[in-house]
Design a protein around this motif. Structure first.
Motif, PDB file in Angstrom:
ATOM      1  N   LEU A  32       0.833  -1.207   0.000  1.00 18.97           N
ATOM      2  CA  LEU A  32       0.000   0.000   0.000  1.00 18.97           C
ATOM      3  C   LEU A  32       0.870   1.261   0.000  1.00 18.97           C
ATOM      4  CD1 LEU A  32      -2.752   1.449   0.252  1.00 18.97           C
ATOM      5  CD2 LEU A  32      -2.597   1.127   2.714  1.00 18.97           C
TER       6      LEU A  32
ATOM      7  N   VAL B 225       2.672   1.675  -3.354  1.00 16.09           N
ATOM      8  CA  VAL B 225       1.804   2.229  -4.393  1.00 16.09           C
ATOM      9  C   VAL B 225       1.625   3.737  -4.189  1.00 16.09           C
ATOM     10  CG1 VAL B 225      -0.585   2.296  -5.214  1.00 16.09           C
ATOM     11  CG2 VAL B 225       0.548   0.104  -4.868  1.00 16.09           C
ATOM     12  N   LEU B 226       1.337   4.131  -2.965  1.00 19.53           N
ATOM     13  CA  LEU B 226       1.105   5.540  -2.658  1.00 19.53           C
ATOM     14  C   LEU B 226       2.355   6.369  -2.938  1.00 19.53           C
ATOM     15  CD1 LEU B 226      -0.845   5.123   0.705  1.00 19.53           C
ATOM     16  CD2 LEU B 226      -1.768   6.121  -1.383  1.00 19.53           C
TER      17      LEU B 226
ATOM     18  N   LYS C 264       5.044   5.695  -4.717  1.00 16.73           N
ATOM     19  CA  LYS C 264       5.488   5.705  -6.116  1.00 16.73           C
ATOM     20  C   LYS C 264       4.674   6.659  -6.977  1.00 16.73           C
ATOM     21  CE  LYS C 264       7.979   1.442  -6.515  1.00 16.73           C
ATOM     22  NZ  LYS C 264       8.057   0.066  -6.959  1.00 16.73           N
ATOM     23  N   SER C 265       3.419   6.859  -6.622  1.00 13.78           N
ATOM     24  CA  SER C 265       2.642   7.778  -7.452  1.00 13.78           C
ATOM     25  C   SER C 265       2.845   9.240  -7.057  1.00 13.78           C
ATOM     26  CB  SER C 265       1.159   7.412  -7.462  1.00 13.78           C
ATOM     27  OG  SER C 265       0.764   6.933  -6.230  1.00 13.78           O
ATOM     28  N   LEU C 266       3.589   9.465  -5.967  1.00 11.80           N
ATOM     29  CA  LEU C 266       3.817  10.851  -5.543  1.00 11.80           C
ATOM     30  C   LEU C 266       5.186  11.383  -5.958  1.00 11.80           C
ATOM     31  CD1 LEU C 266       2.433  10.673  -1.879  1.00 11.80           C
ATOM     32  CD2 LEU C 266       1.269  11.630  -3.851  1.00 11.80           C
ATOM     33  N   VAL C 267       6.167  10.495  -6.061  1.00 16.20           N
ATOM     34  CA  VAL C 267       7.549  10.949  -6.253  1.00 16.20           C
ATOM     35  C   VAL C 267       7.945  11.055  -7.732  1.00 16.20           C
ATOM     36  CG1 VAL C 267       8.265   9.948  -4.048  1.00 16.20           C
ATOM     37  CG2 VAL C 267       8.469   8.604  -6.156  1.00 16.20           C
ATOM     38  N   ASP C 268       9.081  11.690  -7.964  1.00 17.60           N
ATOM     39  CA  ASP C 268       9.610  11.804  -9.331  1.00 17.60           C
ATOM     40  C   ASP C 268      10.472  10.588  -9.698  1.00 17.60           C
ATOM     41  OD1 ASP C 268       8.452  14.248  -9.828  1.00 17.60           O
ATOM     42  OD2 ASP C 268      10.113  15.360  -8.926  1.00 17.60           O
TER      43      ASP C 268
ATOM     44  N   LEU D 139      -0.691  10.025   4.412  1.00 12.63           N
ATOM     45  CA  LEU D 139      -0.219   8.647   4.218  1.00 12.63           C
ATOM     46  C   LEU D 139      -0.505   7.807   5.462  1.00 12.63           C
ATOM     47  CD1 LEU D 139       3.271   9.233   2.501  1.00 12.63           C
ATOM     48  CD2 LEU D 139       1.200   8.336   1.428  1.00 12.63           C
TER      49      LEU D 139
END
Lengths: 208, 75
Positions: free
Chosen positions: B4, B7-8, B10-14, B55
């Motif tokens: 979880l 996933v969270l 990875k979708s926030l970072v560059d 988060l």
């Protein structure tokens, strides 16, 4: 729209690099050549090609991102959910229906708000325009709004009867706004907020 | 839990390829350690820790469902 400057041995190579990095196709971009570059001879006198690539702000892409994000997150939370998306103007609305709706909403909508915030960040990453993402769970937000309007009216009545100010429980900015708007045209009472986040609360008092 | 947060984050970072998550169990508590690229720290913490708080809230909800206690550490 995202604007990227890229250099490469050739124009094609530079473009390829951008397309791969942003996971888009040629149809999603407009290319402006800044410098065509030179091949040179045995590495002498060669010059790299330079292009500017504009990647179209694809609202479809954002919707897809939003839907995938919510699906992935609920899945990994171990929650079975039925997720529906509706796009209106610059906003994306997502409603979640689930047997575990209480877990998705959380205490006073805490979990739903957190998920909404994170979805917004994920969807708007690398984007110059901001698309608002609104998450709802089985119509919770609508019900909550009705309940808050109701509460505002009841408390305002009490203020009028007792002439004493009433301080409501702490609420987030959106919820406080609902209270303020509900009572803004009331000729007898006035509303204001006091305290610091996250304990900021609305106070209803008699107009002087 | 580990997936979880993965996933969270990875979708926030560059730099999603530099997201590393470790799960440790101490007594009855799950400790999740999140590692991201130095330049992405702000993306998982946020102004006044707003993102980190979000988060933790989502993670806590998932843990509650399984009647577990969980702690997120960003290192």
């Amino acid at each position: 729209m995202i604007k990227v400057e890229q250099v490469g041995k050739t124009i094609e190579e530079a473009l390829e690099a951008v397309l791969n990095q942003y996971n888009v196709t040629k149809d999603d971009v407009t290319v402006t050549v800044v410098d065509e570059g030179k091949k040179g001879f045995l590495g002498f006198g060669s010059k790299e090609a330079k292009i500017i690539v504009e990647i179209k702000e694809d609202s479809d892409l954002k919707q897809e991102k939003a839907l995938n994000f919510v699906k992935e997150v609920t899945k990994h939370m171990g929650i079975e959910a039925d997720i529906n998306l509706k796009a209106e103007a610059e906003n994306i609305f997502i409603n979640i229906d689930s047997p575990d709706i209480g877990i998705i909403i959380g205490r006073r909508g805490e979990t739903l708000d957190a998920m909404q915030y994170l979805t917004g960040l994920a969807v708007n990453k690398n984007s110059s325009s901001w698309t608002r993402v609104i998450l709802d769970a089985s119509g919770y937000r609508q019900r909550r709004e009705e309940a808050l309007k109701d509460l505002a009216q009841k408390k305002a009545e009490r203020v009028k009867h007792t002439s004493r100010r009433v301080s409501l429980e702490p609420m987030n900015p959106q919820e406080r706004r609902i209270i303020h708007t509900t009572l803004q045209d009331d000729p007898w009472v006035t509303t204001f907020s006091e305290g610091e986040e996250p304990y900021r609360r609305v106070v209803i008092a008699l107009k002087k | 839990m580990k997936e979880l947060i993965e996933v969270l984050a990875k979708s926030l970072v560059d730099n999603p390829d530099q997201v590393f998550v470790q799960e440790k169990i101490v007594d009855d508590e799950i400790i999740i350690e999140l590692n991201v690229a130095e330049s992405d720290m702000g993306k998982v913490i946020g102004k006044q820790g707003r993102i980190a708080k979000a988060l933790r809230t989502v993670l806590k909800a998932a843990a509650n469902k399984e009647k577990k206690r969980v702690l997120l550490e960003i290192v």
